[in-house]
Design a protein around this motif. Structure first.
Motif, short mmCIF file in Angstrom:
data_model
loop_
_atom_site.label_atom_id
_atom_site.label_comp_id
_atom_site.label_asym_id
_atom_site.label_seq_id
_atom_site.Cartn_x
_atom_site.Cartn_y
_atom_site.Cartn_z
N TRP A 1 63.03 23.32 -124.51
CA TRP A 1 64.10 22.94 -123.48
C TRP A 1 64.42 22.93 -122.52
N GLU A 2 65.00 24.52 -122.84
CA GLU A 2 65.82 24.98 -121.51
C GLU A 2 64.67 25.53 -121.06
N SER A 3 63.04 25.51 -120.47
CA SER A 3 62.69 25.93 -119.44
C SER A 3 62.33 24.67 -118.71
N VAL A 4 62.69 23.07 -119.78
CA VAL A 4 61.69 21.86 -118.44
C VAL A 4 63.36 22.09 -117.87
N ASP A 5 64.52 22.48 -118.79
CA ASP A 5 66.04 22.04 -117.67
C ASP A 5 65.39 22.56 -116.53
N GLU A 6 65.59 23.66 -116.61
CA GLU A 6 65.70 25.01 -115.82
C GLU A 6 64.44 24.91 -114.60
N HIS A 7 63.95 24.18 -114.54
CA HIS A 7 62.62 24.06 -113.53
C HIS A 7 62.70 23.28 -112.96
N ASP A 8 62.61 23.93 -111.50
CA ASP A 8 62.98 22.71 -110.39
C ASP A 8 61.71 22.07 -110.05
N TRP A 9 61.58 20.62 -110.68
CA TRP A 9 60.41 20.05 -110.82
C TRP A 9 60.07 19.44 -109.57
N GLU A 10 61.77 18.98 -108.64
CA GLU A 10 61.06 18.30 -107.15
C GLU A 10 60.23 18.98 -106.44
N ALA A 11 60.29 20.52 -106.24
CA ALA A 11 59.94 22.04 -105.95
C ALA A 11 57.90 21.76 -106.65
#
Length: 270
Positions: free
Chosen positions: A154-164
């Motif tokens: 969950w932390e990895s998904v939340d911190e990742h910049d999906w737009e970039a």
């Protein structure tokens, strides 16, 4: 009269000893009893596996795997992301105690201890009880592993910049960049440009495809000097002549003036 095997004496009579069918014992008799592997256990496993397989196939049809552009080994700005089942290990390497000089701790030591404890759980807690409250050691190890994996994922998904990530992996039309042009050589000497727009100039982790906007030479020079949006200005390292050559190369969509196409001022060279 029948003789031999299959007969037994009952008083003065000889009756055929009918063999009993091999009926598997009821699984509810566990612990201490079990059930036949074939067909009881295996049939149930096949049924459960079939349900998951069908569900997985439906999921792949409804949501196809996202594809990205062809990988570029020269793109130093590309930020890779592992598959979802490795995200918890990916997140672990972001913490100070498991990154940098201590990468071996996050990549080998901690996962080794965790998976080793799960493998040794049957020997650490060898009881026959199946109820979780009766097997505190095994239950605690499994709960700790499940909670840790869910939290780190969950932390990895939340911190990742999906737009970039979507931008850096966007599939763009193939552009024939003239790598022998002087403008391309100048671009390859600009680390700040490559870090954002990639080595192939088609976009990276922090910058878009250089050729996706129709700017003329003067506009490109202005953007490089003053910046635009999140792109800072004053990053170019070179002379004014090199800047103009690079701007013309970009405005001409990766082609050196004289090779055809727009010259950057709206005029066709041919």
């Amino acid at each position: 009269m029948q003789r031999g095997k299959g007969l037994k004496f009952v008083g003065d009579s000889r009756l055929v000893d009918r063999k009993k069918q091999n009926i598997p014992k009821d699984y509810s008799e566990y612990p201490g009893k079990t059930e036949a592997f074939w067909p009881n256990f295996l049939l149930r496993e096949w049924m459960v596996g079939s349900v998951f397989l069908i569900g997985f196939l439906i999921l792949t049809v409804a949501h196809p795997a996202p594809l990205e552009r062809v990988a570029d080994p020269m793109d130093s700005g590309y930020i890779p992301l592992p598959d979802w089942y490795f995200l918890f290990l990916y997140q672990l390497l972001k913490y100070e105690f498991a990154a940098g000089d201590y990468t071996v701790i996050g990549a080998v030591v901690i996962p080794g201890i965790a998976f080793g404890a799960l493998l040794l759980a049957p020997w650490i807690d060898p009881g026959k009880e199946r109820r979780p409250q009766k097997r505190p050691i095994g239950t605690s190890l499994m709960l700790l592993a499940v909670v840790s994996i869910i939290y780190l994922t969950w932390e990895s998904v939340d911190e990742h910049d999906w737009e970039a990530a979507e931008q850096q992996g966007e599939i763009v039309e193939d552009i024939d960049v003239d790598e022998s042009a002087e403008g391309y050589e100048i671009y390859q000497s600009q680390d700040s440009c490559i870090g954002c727009h990639g080595g192939d100039m088609l976009g990276g982790a922090a910058g878009p495809n250089i050729f996706e906007s129709d700017y003329d030479t003067e506009q490109v020079i202005e953007i490089i000097e003053d910046g635009i949006g999140e792109m800072p200005g004053g990053q170019f390292e070179g002379s004014d002549e090199e800047l103009e050559t690079l701007a013309e190369f970009i405005a001409n969509d990766g082609q050196e003036n004289g090779n055809g196409g727009d010259d950057g001022n709206g005029n066709d060279d041919e």
